[in-house]
Every structure is written in C-alpha cells, then in structure tokens.
Motif scaffolding. Structure first.
Motif, PDB file in Angstrom:
ATOM      1  N   HIS A 112       1.501 -61.690   7.608  1.00 13.36           N
ATOM      2  CA  HIS A 112       2.780 -62.171   8.134  1.00 13.36           C
ATOM      3  C   HIS A 112       3.372 -61.277   9.223  1.00 13.36           C
ATOM      4  O   HIS A 112       4.425 -61.591   9.758  1.00 13.36           O
ATOM      5  CB  HIS A 112       3.829 -62.388   7.026  1.00 13.36           C
ATOM      6  N   SER A 113       2.736 -60.179   9.563  1.00 14.83           N
ATOM      7  CA  SER A 113       3.290 -59.284  10.580  1.00 14.83           C
ATOM      8  C   SER A 113       3.051 -59.831  11.986  1.00 14.83           C
ATOM      9  O   SER A 113       2.108 -60.586  12.224  1.00 14.83           O
ATOM     10  CB  SER A 113       2.678 -57.892  10.459  1.00 14.83           C
ATOM     11  N   CYS A 114       3.902 -59.431  12.884  1.00 13.05           N
ATOM     12  CA  CYS A 114       3.753 -59.802  14.294  1.00 13.05           C
ATOM     13  C   CYS A 114       2.455 -59.205  14.827  1.00 13.05           C
ATOM     14  O   CYS A 114       2.078 -58.079  14.468  1.00 13.05           O
ATOM     15  CB  CYS A 114       4.956 -59.268  15.082  1.00 13.05           C
ATOM     16  N   CYS A 115       1.814 -59.916  15.709  1.00  9.65           N
ATOM     17  CA  CYS A 115       0.541 -59.465  16.272  1.00  9.65           C
ATOM     18  C   CYS A 115       0.686 -58.174  17.081  1.00  9.65           C
ATOM     19  O   CYS A 115      -0.314 -57.503  17.354  1.00  9.65           O
ATOM     20  CB  CYS A 115      -0.074 -60.562  17.138  1.00  9.65           C
ATOM     21  N   ASN A 116       1.900 -57.803  17.449  1.00 11.27           N
ATOM     22  CA  ASN A 116       2.105 -56.592  18.244  1.00 11.27           C
ATOM     23  C   ASN A 116       2.594 -55.402  17.439  1.00 11.27           C
ATOM     24  O   ASN A 116       2.832 -54.334  17.991  1.00 11.27           O
ATOM     25  CB  ASN A 116       3.087 -56.889  19.385  1.00 11.27           C
ATOM     26  N   LEU A 117       2.735 -55.572  16.128  1.00 10.42           N
ATOM     27  CA  LEU A 117       3.186 -54.480  15.274  1.00 10.42           C
ATOM     28  C   LEU A 117       2.028 -53.542  14.967  1.00 10.42           C
ATOM     29  O   LEU A 117       0.962 -53.976  14.541  1.00 10.42           O
ATOM     30  CB  LEU A 117       3.773 -55.035  13.971  1.00 10.42           C
ATOM     31  N   THR A 118       2.239 -52.259  15.210  1.00 12.08           N
ATOM     32  CA  THR A 118       1.259 -51.227  14.883  1.00 12.08           C
ATOM     33  C   THR A 118       1.918 -50.239  13.919  1.00 12.08           C
ATOM     34  O   THR A 118       3.133 -50.292  13.721  1.00 12.08           O
ATOM     35  CB  THR A 118       0.812 -50.459  16.146  1.00 12.08           C
ATOM     36  N   GLY A 121       4.888 -48.750  15.504  1.00 22.78           N
ATOM     37  CA  GLY A 121       5.912 -49.652  16.040  1.00 22.78           C
ATOM     38  C   GLY A 121       5.289 -50.705  16.929  1.00 22.78           C
ATOM     39  O   GLY A 121       4.092 -50.990  16.853  1.00 22.78           O
ATOM     40  N   CYS A 122       6.101 -51.270  17.828  1.00 22.50           N
ATOM     41  CA  CYS A 122       5.625 -52.340  18.696  1.00 22.50           C
ATOM     42  C   CYS A 122       4.739 -51.784  19.805  1.00 22.50           C
ATOM     43  O   CYS A 122       5.069 -50.773  20.430  1.00 22.50           O
ATOM     44  CB  CYS A 122       6.821 -53.076  19.316  1.00 22.50           C
ATOM     45  N   ARG A 123       3.632 -52.453  20.048  1.00 21.34           N
ATOM     46  CA  ARG A 123       2.719 -52.021  21.108  1.00 21.34           C
ATOM     47  C   ARG A 123       3.223 -52.408  22.498  1.00 21.34           C
ATOM     48  O   ARG A 123       2.730 -51.921  23.494  1.00 21.34           O
ATOM     49  CB  ARG A 123       1.310 -52.563  20.864  1.00 21.34           C
ATOM     50  N   LEU A 124       4.218 -53.308  22.563  1.00 16.73           N
ATOM     51  CA  LEU A 124       4.717 -53.785  23.848  1.00 16.73           C
ATOM     52  C   LEU A 124       5.903 -52.960  24.331  1.00 16.73           C
ATOM     53  O   LEU A 124       6.752 -52.572  23.534  1.00 16.73           O
ATOM     54  CB  LEU A 124       5.166 -55.251  23.724  1.00 16.73           C
ATOM     55  N   SER A 125       5.963 -52.756  25.625  1.00 20.16           N
ATOM     56  CA  SER A 125       7.162 -52.132  26.191  1.00 20.16           C
ATOM     57  C   SER A 125       8.310 -53.112  25.997  1.00 20.16           C
ATOM     58  O   SER A 125       8.094 -54.322  25.857  1.00 20.16           O
ATOM     59  CB  SER A 125       6.957 -51.821  27.673  1.00 20.16           C
TER      60      SER A 125
END
Length: 182
Positions: A112-118, A121-125
C-alpha cells in the motif's frame, strides 16, 4: 464488494487517473503537443509554473525538517495510507519548469505504500511530487511547525505559501485551458 477504506491495492490503483501505461502515454503526448502548439502564448503559464516552483523551494527546508522529526516515528504514515496521483496542474508545473514529464503515474505497491517512498523518505524532489504531498500537513507536523514558530520568534509563512501555491495552481490550469481555447 469492499467496505469504504478497505479497498485493495489494485482497486486503489484503478482509482488513480491515467494509471494505464497507454493512457499515460496519451496524456504525455497531449501535453507536449498542446504546449508546443501554444508557442509564445505559454509565457504567462510558464511564469505561473515558475512561481509555484519558487514556492516549493521556499517550503522545502522547513518541511523536510518537519518530516525528519515526525515521519520516522509515525504510526499512520500518509505515504502508505493516502492514494495520491499527478493531476493536470502537477504535470503542467513539472513540464513547464523542466521540459520533461514523469515516466508514469504514481501507483501503490502491494504493501500500500507510494511507489516513491524509500526508507529515507520520498525519492522525488518537492517540485516533482504531486502537490498533495506538500499541501497535507498532519496533526503531528502542525505541532512541530508551531514549536518551530515559537522557538524562532518569527512567523513561518508555510501555510500562506501553501495557500498561494494552491491558488496559483488553479489559475495555471485555467490559463492553460483558456490558451488552448484561444
């Protein structure tokens, strides 16, 4: 049938607009073509997109600090609970500022996690994230922001900046549509 709030990951991913690879490709192509066809008429919407990115820049340091304090100990992680996606203003801001678009729509992993969650934290700026990822400030983060305001002795303009971005996003979308219709 599922009860509200108990949707499966597949059901949540189906709720996300433009999630299918073919549809995403059409969205990207449409945006690229329509903006290219606008030529010099894009000057106004480019300024609005730049304003939004400047707002993200103003927010980034303080919001990253707030996230560092709140997210590692959170028991209700919004990146796992919430279903987010890129909307039209998000895509306009990204494209008008970078000349590129994300390779695909946001989606959810089986956990269920967002595809950008690491783990970090978030991999996106911040300027590449959907706006909701900046706009939503959970109750714990609100407390941290209040504490930072009290410690610094000066008012943080986080909420005003978020509101300004929200207004400019609406104006950007409307200006894009108006320019298309001219």
């Amino acid at each position: 049938m599922t009860l509200a709030g108990s949707e499966t990951v597949a059901e949540k991913n189906e709720m996300i607009p433009w999630a299918a690879k073919e549809v995403w490709g059409q969205v990207v192509l449409s945006l690229e073509k329509t903006i290219a066809a606008m030529g010099q008429k894009t000057a106004g919407i480019r300024r609005q997109a730049e304003q939004i990115c400047q707002g993200y820049g103003e927010l980034d340091v303080v919001l990253e600090r707030v996230c560092l304090e709140s997210c590692p100990t959170c028991i209700d992680v919004c990146c796992t609970r919430a279903t987010v996606w890129y909307d039209l203003p998000d895509l306009l801001v990204i494209y008008l500022n970078t000349g590129t678009l994300p390779k695909r729509q946001i989606y959810r992993h089986p956990d269920h996690s967002c595809c950008n969650l690491t783990p970090a934290g978030c991999r996106l700026s911040r300027s590449y994230r959907p706006f909701i990822c900046t706009w939503y400030i959970c109750p714990d983060q609100q407390l941290i922001l209040r504490r930072l305001v009290n410690r610094s002795g000066k008012e943080l303009t986080v909420l005003r900046t978020i509101n300004a971005i929200q207004t400019t996003r609406k104006e950007l979308q409307q200006a894009y549509i108006n320019t298309l219709c001219d």
